[in-house]
Write a protein that holds these residues in place. Structure first.
Motif, PDB file in Angstrom:
ATOM      1  N   ARG A 170      -8.633 -28.709  28.131  1.00  0.00           N
ATOM      2  CA  ARG A 170      -7.765 -29.297  27.428  1.00  0.00           C
ATOM      3  C   ARG A 170      -6.095 -29.125  27.991  1.00  0.00           C
ATOM      4  NH1 ARG A 170      -6.652 -29.000  20.794  1.00  0.00           N
ATOM      5  NH2 ARG A 170      -5.372 -30.892  20.618  1.00  0.00           N
ATOM      6  N   ALA A 171      -5.776 -28.039  28.005  1.00  0.00           N
ATOM      7  CA  ALA A 171      -4.317 -27.655  28.377  1.00  0.00           C
ATOM      8  C   ALA A 171      -4.290 -28.402  29.884  1.00  0.00           C
ATOM      9  CB  ALA A 171      -4.034 -26.625  28.643  1.00  0.00           C
ATOM     10  N   LYS A 172      -5.190 -28.338  30.991  1.00  0.00           N
ATOM     11  CA  LYS A 172      -4.956 -28.955  32.064  1.00  0.00           C
ATOM     12  C   LYS A 172      -4.857 -30.268  32.076  1.00  0.00           C
ATOM     13  CE  LYS A 172      -7.453 -29.801  36.525  1.00  0.00           C
ATOM     14  NZ  LYS A 172      -8.617 -29.785  37.096  1.00  0.00           N
ATOM     15  N   ALA A 173      -5.815 -31.026  30.982  1.00  0.00           N
ATOM     16  CA  ALA A 173      -5.863 -32.486  31.187  1.00  0.00           C
ATOM     17  C   ALA A 173      -4.429 -32.965  30.545  1.00  0.00           C
ATOM     18  CB  ALA A 173      -7.046 -32.672  30.115  1.00  0.00           C
ATOM     19  N   PHE A 174      -3.656 -32.007  29.460  1.00  0.00           N
ATOM     20  CA  PHE A 174      -2.608 -32.486  29.021  1.00  0.00           C
ATOM     21  C   PHE A 174      -1.568 -32.765  30.225  1.00  0.00           C
ATOM     22  CE2 PHE A 174       1.701 -30.998  27.526  1.00  0.00           C
ATOM     23  CZ  PHE A 174       1.797 -31.922  26.304  1.00  0.00           C
ATOM     24  N   TYR A 175      -1.413 -31.449  30.960  1.00  0.00           N
ATOM     25  CA  TYR A 175      -0.411 -31.648  31.975  1.00  0.00           C
ATOM     26  C   TYR A 175      -0.663 -32.659  33.109  1.00  0.00           C
ATOM     27  CZ  TYR A 175       1.882 -27.666  29.871  1.00  0.00           C
ATOM     28  OH  TYR A 175       2.535 -26.903  28.803  1.00  0.00           O
ATOM     29  N   ARG A 209      -1.888 -35.388  32.348  1.00  0.00           N
ATOM     30  CA  ARG A 209      -1.501 -36.864  31.601  1.00  0.00           C
ATOM     31  C   ARG A 209      -0.040 -36.970  31.863  1.00  0.00           C
ATOM     32  NH1 ARG A 209      -5.287 -35.511  27.782  1.00  0.00           N
ATOM     33  NH2 ARG A 209      -3.553 -34.644  26.207  1.00  0.00           N
ATOM     34  N   LEU A 210       0.764 -35.912  32.061  1.00  0.00           N
ATOM     35  CA  LEU A 210       1.919 -35.943  32.285  1.00  0.00           C
ATOM     36  C   LEU A 210       2.589 -36.206  33.902  1.00  0.00           C
ATOM     37  CD1 LEU A 210       3.454 -32.664  30.210  1.00  0.00           C
ATOM     38  CD2 LEU A 210       3.425 -35.235  29.821  1.00  0.00           C
TER      39      LEU A 210
END
Length: 93
Positions: A17-22, A24-25
């Motif tokens: 989830r954290a990887k996906a967040f960054y 998306r940035l």
């Protein structure tokens, strides 16, 4: 001695989830073992599962201790031999 930060590690509960967040940035992550490395200019930003980070730091797992753990590690390589490329696997000193 010149002061600078070359590596920042963040312990997270959900690595995917954290990887996906960054990502998306607009950041591009590289998965290595239990970590995800992001190149950020002249430094690296690393996501690491909270429990794995606690174990690596020698702290009890599951107590929230990894959130307050920090480690400062100077780059032992001579400046002339340093590369801005990420290592192929995490470096452990």
């Amino acid at each position: 001695m010149e002061q600078r930060v070359s590596l920042v590690t963040l312990g997270v509960d959900d690595l995917a989830r954290a990887k996906a967040f960054y990502e998306r940035l607009g950041w591009r992550g590289q998965e290595l073992s239990e970590t995800v490395f992001f190149q950020t200019g002249g430094s690296a930003f690393v996501l690491w599962g909270r429990e794995a980070l606690a174990r690596d730091c020698g702290l009890p797992v599951g107590t929230g201790s990894a959130a307050s753990a920090s480690r400062t590690t100077p780059d032992p390589r001579p400046r002339s031999t340093r590369s801005s490329r990420l290592p192929r696997r995490p470096v452990r000193w």
